[in-house]
Write an enzyme that holds these catalytic residues in place. Structure first.
Site, short mmCIF file in Angstrom:
data_model
loop_
_atom_site.label_atom_id
_atom_site.label_comp_id
_atom_site.label_asym_id
_atom_site.label_seq_id
_atom_site.Cartn_x
_atom_site.Cartn_y
_atom_site.Cartn_z
N ASP A 176 -15.40 30.99 -2.54
CA ASP A 176 -16.51 31.71 -1.91
C ASP A 176 -16.70 31.15 -0.50
OD1 ASP A 176 -18.79 33.07 -1.24
OD2 ASP A 176 -20.05 32.26 -2.84
N LEU A 201 -21.31 25.83 6.26
CA LEU A 201 -21.57 24.98 7.42
C LEU A 201 -23.01 24.49 7.44
CD1 LEU A 201 -19.66 26.88 10.27
CD2 LEU A 201 -19.04 24.71 9.21
N CYS A 378 -34.75 45.00 10.69
CA CYS A 378 -33.44 45.25 10.08
C CYS A 378 -33.56 46.28 8.95
CB CYS A 378 -32.84 43.95 9.56
SG CYS A 378 -32.17 42.89 10.87
#
Length: 430
Positions: A176, A201, A378
């Site tokens: 993933d 990250l 959004c």
């Protein structure tokens, strides 16, 4: 300025909701009984509002140059009506600007810069995200398999939909890329029996998933690495790979390398699912118009870049991956975002307290204003088709026409969709 003000008053009278505007000098225009009120503290905000530059109005709200009274749903209804042009199709980018944009994309997406971009967004505050995400903290488009699903049920349905599309089987090696808070990683391991690896990250997400792995006793077959996708090296390629809500951060200039890396990490015959936001227009190299793209890049996703699904499929094909199924979940993401927005609006006091405690009053208040506008904005963009969400399923062909469930398949893919939807498919139905 008189012409702009006259134009604004005319447009305010035609809005589907009542919007009042208080001008910098104190004059009020718009209906006496209004659903919303915008108090403007400078003339540039007035110009942006009159010109339909709703992203720039949003930036003024975040920066405190405009004060908002009212909720997000009526605000977005007003914003859509104030637009002068379709923000997905109102800008043609000439060849020279494309060169400059590509150069900027390349500069923005080094490993160091990408790590900074991810940290600025996903490490904002785990407690803040927990307020309005589902219990699994799945921060991507849900799949409302039936209309009466709650957000939590729809997120589990999405996780299972991806696992079914990938035809996951016990013992397979699953990767993933950009695993977030571990929703898909753990679902695939617990419900499909795969050996799962996730990379991220985000330090906060990495620590969170590590705790979940230990709590659930999955250390023998689930692992989470704090790592850039370009740095991942494996002795044996994976059987199946998923990337959910990650390729939006890759950048146009790095898209070829991204898909080439997926090809390197995937065994011949294996399946790859790319689930990500795509541009609604063919020519969105500079992002959404009306200031919307600039707002997202400045306050929410620095370095984020969208491309049309046709461009993404071209890059995928150039890398050597064969697309075998593509599905548009655009209205599902609109509903997901409205669920997030409504959840945040219902807990504004808690959200403000968390952000102010962790980041100080000024930054905390700005972050809250930005996220309120981002989630609702959004949702509006997905509803209107200015942006979309595509699940692109691809294979790495083996080159052997005898390989696979059907002659010529050259992969594990069944080349029909029944396995995605039948309740008898591997894994539980949502």
């Amino acid at each position: 300025m008189k012409h702009l003000l006259g134009s604004l008053e005319t447009r305010l009278a035609r809005l589907p909701v009542g919007l009042a505007v208080v001008l910098p000098g104190g004059r009020r225009v718009g209906p006496a009984q209004a659903d919303l009120c915008l108090q403007l503290h400078d003339r540039m905000a007035l110009v942006a509002l009159a010109m339909g530059e709703i992203g720039n109005v949003g930036a003024a709200i975040v920066e405190g140059r405009v004060e908002l009274q009212g909720g997000m749903r009526p605000l977005m209804a007003a914003a859509a009506a104030l637009l002068h042009h379709d923000p997905a199709r109102d800008e043609q980018v000439n060849w020279w600007r494309r060169v400059l944009l590509r150069a900027r994309s390349r500069a923005q997406h080094t490993r160091g810069r990408d790590a900074q971009h991810i940290e600025s967004h996903y490490d904002l505050s785990d407690d803040f995200y927990a307020l309005w995400l589902d219990p699994r903290r799945v921060y991507s488009c849900a799949y409302f398999r039936s209309a009466d699903m709650t957000l939590a049920q729809a997120q589990e349905a999405k996780l299972d939909h991806i696992c079914r599309k990938l035809m996951l089987r016990p013992g397979e090696r699953f990767l993933d890329i950009g695993a977030g808070w571990g929703g898909l990683l753990l679902w695939a391991a617990e419900h499909y029996g795969v050996d799962a690896t996730g990379i991220t990250l985000s330090r906060h997400q990495h620590a969170h998933v590590q705790r979940l792995i230990e709590e659930r006793g999955l250390g023998g077959r689930v692992r989470m690495q704090l790592l850039d996708y370009r740095a991942l090296q494996v002795e044996r390629p994976f059987d199946k790979i998923a990337s959910v809500g990650m390729f939006e951060h890759v950048g146009h200039a790095q898209m070829g390398q991204y898909f080439a890396t997926v090809l390197r990490l995937l065994r011949p015959g294996g399946l790859f699912m790319n689930h990500g936001i795509t541009a609604g227009g063919l020519d969105n190299a500079a992002g959404l118009g009306a200031g919307m793209g600039d707002f997202i890049a400045r306050y929410i996703f620095p370095g984020g870049e969208l491309m049309h699904v046709s461009r993404a499929l071209q890059e995928m094909a150039r890398a050597g991956l064969e697309m075998v199924d593509t599905e548009n979940l655009r209205p599902h993401y609109a509903r997901t975002l409205w669920a997030w927005s409504d959840a945040l609006e219902a807990q504004l006091d808690d959200a403000r307290r968390i952000l102010v405690e962790q980041h100080g009053a000024e930054r905390g208040e700005k972050a809250l204003r930005a996220y309120r506008l981002y989630l609702a904005g959004c949702a509006l963009a997905f509803e209107h088709g200015w942006i979309a969400l595509h699940q692109m399923l691809a294979v790495r062909p083996t080159g052997d026409v005898e390989h696979g469930p059907l002659r010529g398949a050259q992969s594990d893919y069944a080349f029909n969709r029944s396995y995605m939807y039948n309740d008898g498919a591997s894994g539980p139905a949502p």
